[in-house]
Design a protein around this motif. Structure first.
Motif, PDB file in Angstrom:
ATOM      1  N   ASN A  96      -4.123  -2.305   6.707  1.00  0.00           N
ATOM      2  CA  ASN A  96      -3.244  -1.452   5.922  1.00  0.00           C
ATOM      3  C   ASN A  96      -1.788  -1.568   6.374  1.00  0.00           C
ATOM      4  N   HIS A  97      -1.532  -1.419   7.667  1.00  0.00           N
ATOM      5  CA  HIS A  97      -0.126  -1.330   8.075  1.00  0.00           C
ATOM      6  C   HIS A  97       0.584  -2.672   8.099  1.00  0.00           C
ATOM      7  N   ASP A  98      -0.137  -3.791   8.218  1.00  0.00           N
ATOM      8  CA  ASP A  98       0.547  -5.076   8.120  1.00  0.00           C
ATOM      9  C   ASP A  98       1.027  -5.328   6.689  1.00  0.00           C
ATOM     10  N   LEU A  99       0.280  -4.815   5.708  1.00  0.00           N
ATOM     11  CA  LEU A  99       0.746  -4.878   4.316  1.00  0.00           C
ATOM     12  C   LEU A  99       2.013  -4.038   4.151  1.00  0.00           C
ATOM     13  N   GLN A 100       1.993  -2.840   4.714  1.00  0.00           N
ATOM     14  CA  GLN A 100       3.145  -1.952   4.588  1.00  0.00           C
ATOM     15  C   GLN A 100       4.376  -2.544   5.285  1.00  0.00           C
ATOM     16  N   ASP A 101       4.195  -3.081   6.481  1.00  0.00           N
ATOM     17  CA  ASP A 101       5.322  -3.669   7.201  1.00  0.00           C
ATOM     18  C   ASP A 101       5.825  -4.935   6.514  1.00  0.00           C
ATOM     19  N   GLY A 102       4.907  -5.716   5.927  1.00  0.00           N
ATOM     20  CA  GLY A 102       5.316  -6.907   5.192  1.00  0.00           C
ATOM     21  C   GLY A 102       6.151  -6.570   3.978  1.00  0.00           C
ATOM     22  N   LEU A 103       5.769  -5.499   3.272  1.00  0.00           N
ATOM     23  CA  LEU A 103       6.575  -5.035   2.141  1.00  0.00           C
ATOM     24  C   LEU A 103       7.954  -4.590   2.610  1.00  0.00           C
ATOM     25  N   ARG A 104       7.998  -3.831   3.686  1.00  0.00           N
ATOM     26  CA  ARG A 104       9.273  -3.334   4.203  1.00  0.00           C
ATOM     27  C   ARG A 104      10.180  -4.490   4.630  1.00  0.00           C
ATOM     28  N   ALA A 105       9.577  -5.547   5.184  1.00  0.00           N
ATOM     29  CA  ALA A 105      10.360  -6.694   5.640  1.00  0.00           C
ATOM     30  C   ALA A 105      10.792  -7.601   4.495  1.00  0.00           C
ATOM     31  N   GLY A 106      10.295  -7.346   3.292  1.00  0.00           N
ATOM     32  CA  GLY A 106      10.658  -8.179   2.151  1.00  0.00           C
ATOM     33  C   GLY A 106       9.984  -9.532   2.127  1.00  0.00           C
ATOM     34  N   LEU A 107       8.861  -9.653   2.824  1.00  0.00           N
ATOM     35  CA  LEU A 107       8.151 -10.940   2.851  1.00  0.00           C
ATOM     36  C   LEU A 107       7.343 -11.163   1.576  1.00  0.00           C
ATOM     37  N   PHE A 108       7.090 -10.095   0.835  1.00  0.00           N
ATOM     38  CA  PHE A 108       6.449 -10.150  -0.481  1.00  0.00           C
ATOM     39  C   PHE A 108       6.747  -8.828  -1.163  1.00  0.00           C
ATOM     40  N   ASP A 109       6.376  -8.710  -2.439  1.00  0.00           N
ATOM     41  CA  ASP A 109       6.579  -7.436  -3.125  1.00  0.00           C
ATOM     42  C   ASP A 109       5.285  -7.014  -3.818  1.00  0.00           C
TER      43      ASP A 109
ATOM     44  N   ILE B  34      -7.480 -10.677   1.456  1.00  0.00           N
ATOM     45  CA  ILE B  34      -6.246 -10.007   1.874  1.00  0.00           C
ATOM     46  C   ILE B  34      -5.727 -10.590   3.181  1.00  0.00           C
ATOM     47  N   ARG B  35      -6.616 -10.889   4.101  1.00  0.00           N
ATOM     48  CA  ARG B  35      -6.185 -11.433   5.395  1.00  0.00           C
ATOM     49  C   ARG B  35      -5.619 -12.840   5.246  1.00  0.00           C
ATOM     50  N   ARG B  36      -6.172 -13.629   4.344  1.00  0.00           N
ATOM     51  CA  ARG B  36      -5.589 -14.962   4.095  1.00  0.00           C
ATOM     52  C   ARG B  36      -4.182 -14.809   3.534  1.00  0.00           C
ATOM     53  N   PHE B  37      -4.002 -13.817   2.656  1.00  0.00           N
ATOM     54  CA  PHE B  37      -2.675 -13.542   2.117  1.00  0.00           C
ATOM     55  C   PHE B  37      -1.721 -13.143   3.251  1.00  0.00           C
ATOM     56  N   LEU B  38      -2.153 -12.244   4.116  1.00  0.00           N
ATOM     57  CA  LEU B  38      -1.314 -11.817   5.230  1.00  0.00           C
ATOM     58  C   LEU B  38      -0.994 -12.975   6.158  1.00  0.00           C
ATOM     59  N   PHE B  39      -1.969 -13.830   6.393  1.00  0.00           N
ATOM     60  CA  PHE B  39      -1.748 -14.976   7.272  1.00  0.00           C
ATOM     61  C   PHE B  39      -0.641 -15.866   6.716  1.00  0.00           C
ATOM     62  N   GLU B  40      -0.723 -16.141   5.418  1.00  0.00           N
ATOM     63  CA  GLU B  40       0.248 -17.050   4.810  1.00  0.00           C
ATOM     64  C   GLU B  40       1.613 -16.398   4.626  1.00  0.00           C
ATOM     65  N   ARG B  41       1.628 -15.129   4.220  1.00  0.00           N
ATOM     66  CA  ARG B  41       2.892 -14.513   3.817  1.00  0.00           C
ATOM     67  C   ARG B  41       3.563 -13.694   4.921  1.00  0.00           C
TER      68      ARG B  41
ATOM     69  N   ALA C 170      -2.610  -9.291  -7.816  1.00  0.00           N
ATOM     70  CA  ALA C 170      -3.779 -10.149  -8.032  1.00  0.00           C
ATOM     71  C   ALA C 170      -4.813 -10.036  -6.911  1.00  0.00           C
ATOM     72  N   LEU C 171      -4.508  -9.284  -5.867  1.00  0.00           N
ATOM     73  CA  LEU C 171      -5.424  -9.187  -4.734  1.00  0.00           C
ATOM     74  C   LEU C 171      -6.480  -8.114  -4.970  1.00  0.00           C
ATOM     75  N   PRO C 172      -7.697  -8.343  -4.479  1.00  0.00           N
ATOM     76  CA  PRO C 172      -8.725  -7.303  -4.609  1.00  0.00           C
ATOM     77  C   PRO C 172      -8.314  -6.054  -3.837  1.00  0.00           C
ATOM     78  N   ILE C 173      -8.830  -4.938  -4.248  1.00  0.00           N
ATOM     79  CA  ILE C 173      -8.561  -3.615  -3.672  1.00  0.00           C
ATOM     80  C   ILE C 173      -7.135  -3.168  -3.982  1.00  0.00           C
ATOM     81  N   LEU C 174      -6.165  -4.020  -3.703  1.00  0.00           N
ATOM     82  CA  LEU C 174      -4.763  -3.643  -3.864  1.00  0.00           C
ATOM     83  C   LEU C 174      -4.352  -3.540  -5.328  1.00  0.00           C
ATOM     84  N   GLY C 175      -4.720  -4.544  -6.114  1.00  0.00           N
ATOM     85  CA  GLY C 175      -4.356  -4.507  -7.530  1.00  0.00           C
ATOM     86  C   GLY C 175      -4.842  -3.242  -8.217  1.00  0.00           C
ATOM     87  N   PRO C 176      -6.131  -2.906  -8.088  1.00  0.00           N
ATOM     88  CA  PRO C 176      -6.626  -1.670  -8.703  1.00  0.00           C
ATOM     89  C   PRO C 176      -5.953  -0.409  -8.158  1.00  0.00           C
ATOM     90  N   ALA C 177      -5.583  -0.414  -6.888  1.00  0.00           N
ATOM     91  CA  ALA C 177      -4.939   0.766  -6.303  1.00  0.00           C
ATOM     92  C   ALA C 177      -3.565   0.994  -6.935  1.00  0.00           C
TER      93      ALA C 177
END
Length: 386
Positions: free
Chosen positions: A199-212, A297-304, A218-225
């Motif tokens: 959860n928090h690596d997604l939040q920190d990645g958004l804050r850092a502008g590494l993705f939006d 999600i973890r593959r996304f975090l790894f790459e982005r 398109a990611l599972p769990i996140l898209g529906p949320a």
């Protein structure tokens, strides 16, 4: 009311050095409190989670991550009828062994320590709580209970094969039954780590502008949320939209763990903590579907995030810091602080010296490692000029 498979403080296997019980705390509450008051726990404040500690005030540090893990762990443990104090103790101690600069620092230190048995942060946590913390008159370390030590050593599962050096050293004098699974409480601490950082690596990645947010659609769990938040609160401003979506993800992960674990425990029907240890599989888990979604999600975090160009540049810089400090201290152990030198034999063999250097560097915070690197290299440059 605790379940029959919960760890009972009244039946603890005790401490390596026997102590009288506290009049007002259980043995596991005392473990938790000793961890919180340790020097190693305080240093987590200035150690990297993903982003170097000084890069921003809002990014997680190793300490804030640990506190989030402990909060999730208490919630899950309470819902499963487990011992919350033991669960919290293991959660609070699970990252004590991390060196500066997060996993980057650990990878660098492990490479440098390969001739001397390698480096592993879980094993280093055991070394810290059994030897390196030196505050008590009767013993080195924190003299934690067997159950707390077991949980720290193997919360991620049985430890078999060639043991990390620091863990093998301790196992010679205290059998933690490393070939079995840990208690359900320790398993909760481990999965709470997964919940928290996912959860928090997604939040920190958004804050850092590494993705939006569009990248997450398109990611599972996140898209529906995000879609649910937009349906309930159309036009919500961006920070609130992010928070509302990610709190749904967070809650969904916890709920999945509870539903799955209750089913596994019901199937096993354990009547004691020992039945959990010898089940042959973890009893605290994500469902198969949730686990697969988390891998996406973890593959996304790894790459982005973890391999983002800006993060990789920082990784290279801090790797160079560790790679410079380690051989310098090996060549010049007199640069170590006086209390450390007091423990050094007159003519230490290379492994003893390397282990001490690794202990010292692993205990550094990000900022202290950077300061020492700058100071020592500046001193070396002055010496070379003269």
């Amino acid at each position: 009311m605790q379940a029959p498979y919960a760890t009972d403080p009244g039946r603890s296997r005790g401490r390596l050095i026997s102590e009288a019980d506290s009049a007002f705390r259980s043995c596991y509450a005392r473990d938790r409190d000793r961890i919180i008051h340790s020097s190693a726990f305080r240093r987590l404040k200035h150690k990297t989670q993903v982003f170097i500690e000084h890069e921003g005030d809002y990014y997680r540090t190793r300490l804030t991550h640990t506190l989030e893990v402990a909060q999730v762990a208490r919630t899950i443990a309470g819902a499963l009828g487990l011992n919350e104090e033991l669960t919290e103790a293991v959660a609070l101690a699970h990252d004590l062994g991390h060196p500066p600069f997060g996993h980057t620092g650990e990878e660098a230190l492990d490479r440098l320590m390969q001739p001397y048995g390698g480096f592993d942060h879980n094993a280093q946590a055991i070394r810290i709580v059994t030897a390196l913390e030196r505050h008590y008159a009767r013993f080195d370390g924190l003299n934690l209970t067997w159950e707390a030590l077991e949980g720290i050593a193997k919360h991620n599962g049985p430890v078999t094969g060639v043991l990390p050096y620091a863990l093998a050293e301790y196992a010679e004098r205290h059998d933690l039954e490393l070939d079995t699974y840990a208690s359900a409480e320790a398993q909760v601490a481990a999965i709470s780590d997964d919940v928290a950082y996912s959860n928090h690596d997604l939040q920190d990645g958004l804050r850092a502008g590494l993705f939006d947010e569009a990248d997450l659609a398109a990611l599972p769990i996140l898209g529906p949320a995000f879609a649910e938040v937009d349906r309930i609160w159309p036009g919500l401003e961006r920070p609130r939209r992010q928070h509302e979506a990610l709190r749904r993800v967070f809650g969904g992960l916890v709920e999945d763990v509870l539903v799955t674990s209750r089913a596994l425990i019901a199937s096993l029907d354990p009547d004691s903590p020992e039945a959990v240890r010898h089940a042959g599989h973890p009893v605290v888990r994500f469902s198969g579907g949730m686990w697969q979604d988390l891998q996406v999600i973890r593959r996304f975090l790894f790459e982005r995030v973890y391999r983002a160009p800006s993060v990789m540049r920082t990784r290279a810089e801090v790797t160079a810091v560790v790679e410079a400090l380690f051989p310098l201290y090996l060549e010049r152990p007199d640069l170590l602080p006086a209390p450390w030198l007091a423990d050094l034999p007159a003519r230490p063999d290379s492994t003893v010296l390397a282990r001490m250097v690794a202990d010292y560097i692993a205990g550094m915070t990000d900022r202290f490692a950077l300061q020492e690197h700058a100071r020592l290299l500046a001193d070396a440059a002055k010496t070379a000029r003269h």
